[in-house]
Design a protein around this motif. Structure first.
Motif, mmCIF file in Angstrom:
data_model
loop_
_atom_site.group_PDB
_atom_site.id
_atom_site.type_symbol
_atom_site.label_atom_id
_atom_site.label_comp_id
_atom_site.label_asym_id
_atom_site.label_seq_id
_atom_site.Cartn_x
_atom_site.Cartn_y
_atom_site.Cartn_z
ATOM 1 N N SER A 122 -6.895 -4.809 -102.289
ATOM 2 C CA SER A 122 -6.501 -5.777 -103.317
ATOM 3 C C SER A 122 -6.304 -7.188 -102.769
ATOM 4 O O SER A 122 -6.402 -8.160 -103.531
ATOM 5 N N ASP A 123 -6.007 -7.319 -101.498
ATOM 6 C CA ASP A 123 -5.811 -8.656 -100.914
ATOM 7 C C ASP A 123 -7.075 -9.196 -100.250
ATOM 8 O O ASP A 123 -7.068 -10.293 -99.676
ATOM 9 N N THR A 124 -8.142 -8.458 -100.326
ATOM 10 C CA THR A 124 -9.389 -8.872 -99.676
ATOM 11 C C THR A 124 -10.114 -9.897 -100.540
ATOM 12 O O THR A 124 -10.224 -9.739 -101.761
ATOM 13 N N VAL A 125 -10.564 -10.977 -99.917
ATOM 14 C CA VAL A 125 -11.381 -11.977 -100.617
ATOM 15 C C VAL A 125 -12.828 -11.543 -100.509
ATOM 16 O O VAL A 125 -13.409 -11.506 -99.416
ATOM 17 N N ASP A 126 -13.426 -11.172 -101.624
ATOM 18 C CA ASP A 126 -14.776 -10.614 -101.612
ATOM 19 C C ASP A 126 -15.421 -10.923 -102.959
ATOM 20 O O ASP A 126 -14.855 -10.622 -104.019
#
Length: 605
Positions: free
Chosen positions: A431-435
């Motif tokens: 959920s905190d991954t920038v993708d």
């Protein structure tokens, strides 16, 4: 007030005798125990506690949904082809344990309602604390033309339109507060206290004599119809023996300080049945009731909140009430009732008052409440309730699955597969991954949800809600004129060795109308067009399965015509069926089910 059916155990023979005068200030149950020790005798309450122990009884949520099993047989339309049959209701589930104590919060801004300018005070015992309003009313100012509930029901019977009857009864229930004022300022927002100064306002609705008569008829059973409860030293107990509620045992429990809750007074009182059967059409939601008989100087239930809109009608004696605001946003208009609460979990009441005979107290679901009797009087009140599981959220529970099913059938976008690698970048761990793939996935979900609205069968979902409501409904109570104009007054009988007056002779000139506006509902279902109706319902909640029969689609226009024509009579010849035979066949079927009445009796005795 609670709406629970706790477990059952057994109690035995009663003890008699008055309590000594020095019992003033003592709890009645404690004094009775002391008396038993002195006399060496046992009461039903003592035997119950010896067998069952003094454990807290879990509360059970009132009116939990029951299985909607049904029987169906097609009708085109002809007699003896209706669905529905008898089935016993299942036990509703237990309440979950209470959550951690939340912090106290304020109601929404529109909820607090101040006393009206110039309104009379509700008496020295009333202590409004910034929420509910107390409304005064004189003895006849509130009650209309007098005569109690029986006269009120006779007056309402002269109104042809069942919708008007329901509106007038609702107006009487709230008087002298206007329904528009109540709905704008109190409904789902804040409590309302109505002081009338008229002990006879509810005369004839229900009484302790009616309670005793129901016991003596031998139809009341512990747990099913009657709960025996007590609340002392912060502990709520239920003392239900098994089997029939015999007067000697029931009144012994009461004499020893127990409260008596009759769970289905409409099953034992024709007046309560009549009252609720009219009022349910005003709410468009089940109108139920419980009665509560409480001895002096006792309390029967722990503080709690309910999942219904509650109207407390004080019938006899008086009772001290405290009402508290919801403590958190989650408790505002809750979906389910609370577990029993302790005094430590409560704040300051927004209303503290003593209800006397003729008074009304309303509070919305989510408002915590508790009532106890003063030392000098018993209390008998009836709680009329409605709007259980009748929210927008409950409606969407019906609507959204149906919308998704339609979307899956009609739109290939809902049937396309998920990305093969979506598990690698979606989920809480990511959920905190920038993708960019995450952004695209969320946007796709959002677009499908927006598109889902176009497939929402809103009217069909409303019909399904209405179908559930008709299953909940009490059957209608017929006036004398309605009875002679319906199948219920038809003079078929056995005479001189055979049946006579059996044939229902409906012709093209027979004038008919629906018995009530709210007794039928057309529903388009996968298996066909069904007409649900209430005339064969039971006075006990869900004792019967839903009542319905299947109609050929060409008859739906005739049902809609009858609904739009109500309360006027129309001739059978005017029904929009293709042939006269079909018109008479449909009218005969509806008459046999009690759905239609005629302008003139079809046969004379």
């Amino acid at each position: 007030m609670e709406h629970a059916l706790p477990g059952q155990t057994r109690g035995l023979h009663p003890v008699r005798g008055a309590l000594p005068a020095e019992a003033a200030g003592w709890g009645v149950a404690a004094m009775a125990a002391e008396q038993r020790r002195e006399l060496g005798r046992l009461s039903a309450l003592a035997v119950y506690r010896r067998v069952a122990g003094r454990g807290r009884m879990e509360r059970r949520r009132r009116g939990a949904p029951l299985p909607a099993g049904r029987k169906r047989a097609k009708a085109r339309p002809r007699r003896d082809r209706a669905g529905g049959g008898g089935s016993e209701p299942e036990t509703p589930p237990q309440q979950p344990p209470p959550a951690a104590l939340p912090s106290r919060v304020e109601l929404p801004a529109e909820a607090p309602v101040e006393l009206r300018p110039g309104a009379a005070a509700a008496g020295p015992d009333a202590k409004p604390r910034g929420g509910p309003a107390a409304m005064p009313g004189g003895p006849r100012q509130a009650g209309g033309d007098g005569g109690g509930v029986s006269e009120l029901l006779r007056r309402l019977a002269r109104l042809e339109d069942s919708r008007q009857r329901a509106a007038e009864l609702f107006r009487w229930l709230l008087a002298p507060v206007a329904p528009a004022e109540f709905l704008g300022r109190h409904w789902e927002r804040a409590p309302l206290l109505v002081r009338r100064g008229d002990p006879g306002y509810y005369a004839g609705l229900f009484s302790t004599a009616d309670f005793d008569a129901a016991l003596r008829r031998g139809e009341v059973h512990f747990g099913t119809h009657l709960d025996v409860t007590s609340y002392a030293e912060g502990m709520r107990e239920t003392h239900n023996p098994s089997g029939r509620a015999l007067p000697a045992v029931v009144w012994d429990f009461y004499q020893n300080g127990c409260s008596l809750r009759l769970l289905c007074p409409q099953a034992f009182s024709p007046t309560v049945w009549h009252f609720l059967s009219i009022l349910q059409e005003q709410f468009g939601s089940m109108a139920g009731a419980n009665t509560y008989l409480t001895p002096p100087n006792t309390q029967g239930f722990a503080p709690h909140y309910d999942d219904i809109e509650a109207f407390v009608l004080q019938l006899e004696g008086k009772k001290h009430w405290r009402v508290y605001s919801p403590r958190t946003d989650a408790e505002v208009l809750p979906q389910f009732s609370s577990a029993n609460l302790t005094q430590a979990e409560l704040g300051e009441p927004v209303l503290e008052t003593v209800l006397e005979a003729g008074d009304l107290l309303y509070f919305p679901r989510g408002f915590i409440h508790q009532g106890n009797c003063l030392p000098d009087a018993h209390s008998l009140h009836i709680t009329v309730s409605s709007y259980q599981r009748n929210s927008w959220g409950d409606f969407l529970e019906k609507l959204l699955p149906a919308a998704l099913q339609m979307a899956l059938e009609e739109d290939v976008e809902f049937r396309r597969g998920l990305p093969m690698d979506y598990l690698r970048y979606m989920g809480v761990a990511n959920s905190d991954t920038v993708d960019a793939r995450r952004t695209a996935f969320v946007e796709k979900v959002q677009s499908l949800i927006k598109k889902l609205v176009d497939y929402a069968p809103i009217d069909a979902a409303v019909d399904q809600r209405a179908k559930s409501f008709l299953h909940d409904c009490l059957p209608p109570v017929l006036t004398q004129s309605e009875k002679v104009q319906s199948v219920y007054g038809f003079p078929a009988r056995w005479q001189d060795g055979g049946p006579c007056n059996v044939d229902i002779l409906i012709t093209k000139d027979t004038e008919v109308r629906l018995l009530r506006h709210g007794i039928v509902r057309l529903c388009n279902e996968e298996s066909g067009v069904m007409l649900y109706y209430t005339t064969e319902n039971s006075r006990v909640y869900h004792k019967e399965e839903p009542k319905f029969f299947e109609l050929d689609p060409e008859y739906t226009d005739s049902i809609e015509f009858l609904l739009s024509s109500y309360p006027n009579h129309v001739s059978v010849d005017n029904l929009p069926c293709e042939t006269l035979e079909e018109k008479i066949s449909l009218a005969t079927l509806l008459f046999e089910k009690g759905i239609l009445i005629t302008k003139k009796p079809l046969a004379q005795v």
